[in-house]
Scaffold this motif. Structure first.
Motif, PDB file in Angstrom:
ATOM      1  N   MET A   1      -7.958 -10.749  -8.258  1.00 40.95           N
ATOM      2  CA  MET A   1      -7.499  -9.555  -8.967  1.00 40.95           C
ATOM      3  C   MET A   1      -7.597  -9.712 -10.480  1.00 40.95           C
ATOM      4  SD  MET A   1      -4.203  -8.434  -6.700  1.00 40.95           S
ATOM      5  CE  MET A   1      -3.896  -7.003  -7.740  1.00 40.95           C
ATOM      6  N   ASP A   2      -8.088 -10.859 -10.928  1.00 43.14           N
ATOM      7  CA  ASP A   2      -8.219 -11.152 -12.360  1.00 43.14           C
ATOM      8  C   ASP A   2      -6.878 -11.018 -13.080  1.00 43.14           C
ATOM      9  OD1 ASP A   2      -9.678 -12.029 -14.557  1.00 43.14           O
ATOM     10  OD2 ASP A   2     -10.115  -9.985 -15.228  1.00 43.14           O
ATOM     11  N   LEU A   3      -5.816 -11.532 -12.443  1.00 41.58           N
ATOM     12  CA  LEU A   3      -4.483 -11.494 -13.041  1.00 41.58           C
ATOM     13  C   LEU A   3      -4.341 -12.615 -14.051  1.00 41.58           C
ATOM     14  CD1 LEU A   3      -2.346 -10.808  -9.846  1.00 41.58           C
ATOM     15  CD2 LEU A   3      -3.140  -9.165 -11.553  1.00 41.58           C
ATOM     16  N   GLN A   4      -3.522 -12.371 -15.050  1.00 44.06           N
ATOM     17  CA  GLN A   4      -3.297 -13.331 -16.116  1.00 44.06           C
ATOM     18  C   GLN A   4      -1.822 -13.717 -16.149  1.00 44.06           C
ATOM     19  OE1 GLN A   4      -5.986 -14.470 -17.742  1.00 44.06           O
ATOM     20  NE2 GLN A   4      -7.150 -13.064 -16.448  1.00 44.06           N
ATOM     21  N   PRO A   5      -1.498 -14.905 -16.668  1.00 45.18           N
ATOM     22  CA  PRO A   5      -0.085 -15.274 -16.808  1.00 45.18           C
ATOM     23  C   PRO A   5       0.660 -14.207 -17.612  1.00 45.18           C
ATOM     24  CG  PRO A   5      -1.479 -17.169 -17.252  1.00 45.18           C
ATOM     25  CD  PRO A   5      -2.394 -15.975 -17.128  1.00 45.18           C
ATOM     26  N   GLY A   6       1.812 -13.823 -17.100  1.00 49.57           N
ATOM     27  CA  GLY A   6       2.619 -12.801 -17.770  1.00 49.57           C
ATOM     28  C   GLY A   6       2.448 -11.412 -17.171  1.00 49.57           C
ATOM     29  N   ASP A   7       1.429 -11.173 -16.337  1.00 46.97           N
ATOM     30  CA  ASP A   7       1.289  -9.873 -15.675  1.00 46.97           C
ATOM     31  C   ASP A   7       2.525  -9.643 -14.815  1.00 46.97           C
ATOM     32  OD1 ASP A   7      -1.175  -9.545 -16.836  1.00 46.97           O
ATOM     33  OD2 ASP A   7      -2.333  -9.879 -15.006  1.00 46.97           O
ATOM     34  N   GLU A   8       3.042  -8.403 -14.823  1.00 48.00           N
ATOM     35  CA  GLU A   8       4.274  -8.095 -14.113  1.00 48.00           C
ATOM     36  C   GLU A   8       4.026  -7.186 -12.920  1.00 48.00           C
ATOM     37  OE1 GLU A   8       6.958  -6.433 -16.987  1.00 48.00           O
ATOM     38  OE2 GLU A   8       7.543  -8.421 -17.700  1.00 48.00           O
ATOM     39  N   PHE A   9       4.886  -7.348 -11.892  1.00 48.92           N
ATOM     40  CA  PHE A   9       4.793  -6.551 -10.683  1.00 48.92           C
ATOM     41  C   PHE A   9       6.151  -6.002 -10.318  1.00 48.92           C
ATOM     42  CE2 PHE A   9       1.034  -9.046 -10.513  1.00 48.92           C
ATOM     43  CZ  PHE A   9       0.105  -8.273  -9.835  1.00 48.92           C
ATOM     44  N   GLU A  10       6.150  -4.812  -9.764  1.00 46.63           N
ATOM     45  CA  GLU A  10       7.341  -4.216  -9.192  1.00 46.63           C
ATOM     46  C   GLU A  10       7.315  -4.558  -7.702  1.00 46.63           C
ATOM     47  OE1 GLU A  10       9.105   0.244  -8.307  1.00 46.63           O
ATOM     48  OE2 GLU A  10       7.489  -0.007  -9.763  1.00 46.63           O
ATOM     49  N   ILE A  11       8.456  -4.986  -7.157  1.00 48.60           N
ATOM     50  CA  ILE A  11       8.556  -5.327  -5.740  1.00 48.60           C
ATOM     51  C   ILE A  11       9.156  -4.134  -5.011  1.00 48.60           C
ATOM     52  CG2 ILE A  11       9.607  -6.866  -4.044  1.00 48.60           C
ATOM     53  CD1 ILE A  11       9.723  -8.993  -6.292  1.00 48.60           C
ATOM     54  N   ILE A  12       8.446  -3.647  -3.995  1.00 49.38           N
ATOM     55  CA  ILE A  12       8.913  -2.525  -3.187  1.00 49.38           C
ATOM     56  C   ILE A  12       9.091  -3.037  -1.762  1.00 49.38           C
ATOM     57  CG2 ILE A  12       8.392  -0.188  -2.390  1.00 49.38           C
ATOM     58  CD1 ILE A  12       6.443  -0.071  -4.876  1.00 49.38           C
ATOM     59  N   LEU A  13      10.342  -3.014  -1.287  1.00 46.87           N
ATOM     60  CA  LEU A  13      10.647  -3.509   0.050  1.00 46.87           C
ATOM     61  C   LEU A  13      10.609  -2.377   1.056  1.00 46.87           C
ATOM     62  CD1 LEU A  13      13.654  -5.870  -0.757  1.00 46.87           C
ATOM     63  CD2 LEU A  13      11.263  -6.494  -0.406  1.00 46.87           C
ATOM     64  N   GLY A  14       9.943  -2.616   2.158  1.00 45.67           N
ATOM     65  CA  GLY A  14       9.934  -1.692   3.283  1.00 45.67           C
ATOM     66  C   GLY A  14      10.694  -2.311   4.427  1.00 45.67           C
ATOM     67  N   ARG A  15      10.669  -1.667   5.588  1.00 48.53           N
ATOM     68  CA  ARG A  15      11.394  -2.192   6.733  1.00 48.53           C
ATOM     69  C   ARG A  15      10.803  -3.514   7.205  1.00 48.53           C
ATOM     70  NH1 ARG A  15      10.594   0.083  11.813  1.00 48.53           N
ATOM     71  NH2 ARG A  15      11.737  -1.192  13.281  1.00 48.53           N
ATOM     72  N   LYS A  16       9.480  -3.603   7.286  1.00 48.66           N
ATOM     73  CA  LYS A  16       8.797  -4.814   7.739  1.00 48.66           C
ATOM     74  C   LYS A  16       7.652  -5.192   6.809  1.00 48.66           C
ATOM     75  CE  LYS A  16      10.472  -5.868  11.900  1.00 48.66           C
ATOM     76  NZ  LYS A  16      10.832  -7.172  12.353  1.00 48.66           N
ATOM     77  N   HIS A  17       7.729  -4.799   5.547  1.00 50.33           N
ATOM     78  CA  HIS A  17       6.657  -5.122   4.614  1.00 50.33           C
ATOM     79  C   HIS A  17       7.188  -5.199   3.183  1.00 50.33           C
ATOM     80  CE1 HIS A  17       6.683  -0.681   5.030  1.00 50.33           C
ATOM     81  NE2 HIS A  17       6.574  -0.733   3.726  1.00 50.33           N
ATOM     82  N   ILE A  18       6.398  -5.846   2.356  1.00 51.47           N
ATOM     83  CA  ILE A  18       6.692  -5.965   0.935  1.00 51.47           C
ATOM     84  C   ILE A  18       5.452  -5.508   0.185  1.00 51.47           C
ATOM     85  CG2 ILE A  18       7.192  -7.547  -0.972  1.00 51.47           C
ATOM     86  CD1 ILE A  18       8.491  -9.423   1.095  1.00 51.47           C
ATOM     87  N   TYR A  19       5.618  -4.576  -0.737  1.00 53.44           N
ATOM     88  CA  TYR A  19       4.520  -4.153  -1.595  1.00 53.44           C
ATOM     89  C   TYR A  19       4.727  -4.734  -2.977  1.00 53.44           C
ATOM     90  CZ  TYR A  19       3.177  -0.486   1.717  1.00 53.44           C
ATOM     91  OH  TYR A  19       2.761   0.196   2.824  1.00 53.44           O
ATOM     92  N   LEU A  20       3.663  -5.152  -3.587  1.00 55.17           N
ATOM     93  CA  LEU A  20       3.692  -5.558  -4.986  1.00 55.17           C
ATOM     94  C   LEU A  20       2.838  -4.555  -5.747  1.00 55.17           C
ATOM     95  CD1 LEU A  20       3.114  -9.422  -4.738  1.00 55.17           C
ATOM     96  CD2 LEU A  20       5.269  -8.210  -5.070  1.00 55.17           C
ATOM     97  N   LYS A  21       3.448  -3.900  -6.716  1.00 59.39           N
ATOM     98  CA  LYS A  21       2.730  -2.914  -7.524  1.00 59.39           C
ATOM     99  C   LYS A  21       2.705  -3.415  -8.960  1.00 59.39           C
ATOM    100  CE  LYS A  21       2.754   1.830  -9.080  1.00 59.39           C
ATOM    101  NZ  LYS A  21       3.521   3.061  -9.215  1.00 59.39           N
ATOM    102  N   GLN A  22       1.505  -3.578  -9.494  1.00 53.81           N
ATOM    103  CA  GLN A  22       1.388  -4.077 -10.850  1.00 53.81           C
ATOM    104  C   GLN A  22       1.961  -3.069 -11.826  1.00 53.81           C
ATOM    105  OE1 GLN A  22      -2.560  -5.372 -11.927  1.00 53.81           O
ATOM    106  NE2 GLN A  22      -1.817  -6.504 -13.679  1.00 53.81           N
ATOM    107  N   VAL A  23       2.841  -3.523 -12.699  1.00 52.39           N
ATOM    108  CA  VAL A  23       3.467  -2.662 -13.690  1.00 52.39           C
ATOM    109  C   VAL A  23       2.372  -2.148 -14.618  1.00 52.39           C
ATOM    110  CG1 VAL A  23       5.100  -2.576 -15.631  1.00 52.39           C
ATOM    111  CG2 VAL A  23       5.678  -3.864 -13.568  1.00 52.39           C
TER     112      VAL A  23
END
Length: 130
Positions: free
Chosen positions: A104-126
């Protein structure tokens, strides 16, 4: 090592499909004989034949299309390839490895929002659109 007379001429080493076919046809020979027959040898000044096993093996790897040189960047460590599965560790952490962050070409310091579902976890890049 065998001593050769001057009438022997060194052949051009085979590569690619020609190398693979030749090796298949020489199935009854030992490794050194196959290497020589495929042209991977040198003659010393004294006329002594020396097979070059490493060049031969590298040519076979190339002919088979096997990529040993990964896309490792940075500190020279290749790491694992992405399997798209992770396991909860003994300390209850989930570790997402560098194989994914590099894709994903992520760099140190990139931030993500964590979205919890019933049986899953989503990571959404801020700051991302979707």
């Amino acid at each position: 090592m065998a001593k050769k007379n001057n009438s022997d001429t060194q052949a051009q080493p085979l590569t690619g499909q020609a190398l693979l076919e030749k090796v298949r046809n020489l199935g009854h020979m030992n490794k050194e004989e196959k290497v020589r027959e495929c042209g991977y040898y040198t003659l010393t000044k004294g006329g002594i034949e020396r097979v070059n096993m490493m060049k031969f093996l590298n040519a076979l790897i190339d002919a088979e299309g096997i990529e040993l040189d990964g896309k490792s960047e940075g500190n020279g460590r290749g790491g694992r390839s992405a399997s798209y599965r992770i396991t909860v560790q003994s300390n209850n952490n989930l570790l997402i490895g560098s194989a994914y962050t590099k894709q994903m070409d992520l760099q140190p310091g990139d931030e993500f929002e964590i979205i919890l579902g019933r049986k899953h976890i989503y990571l959404k890049q801020v700051g991302s659109e979707d």
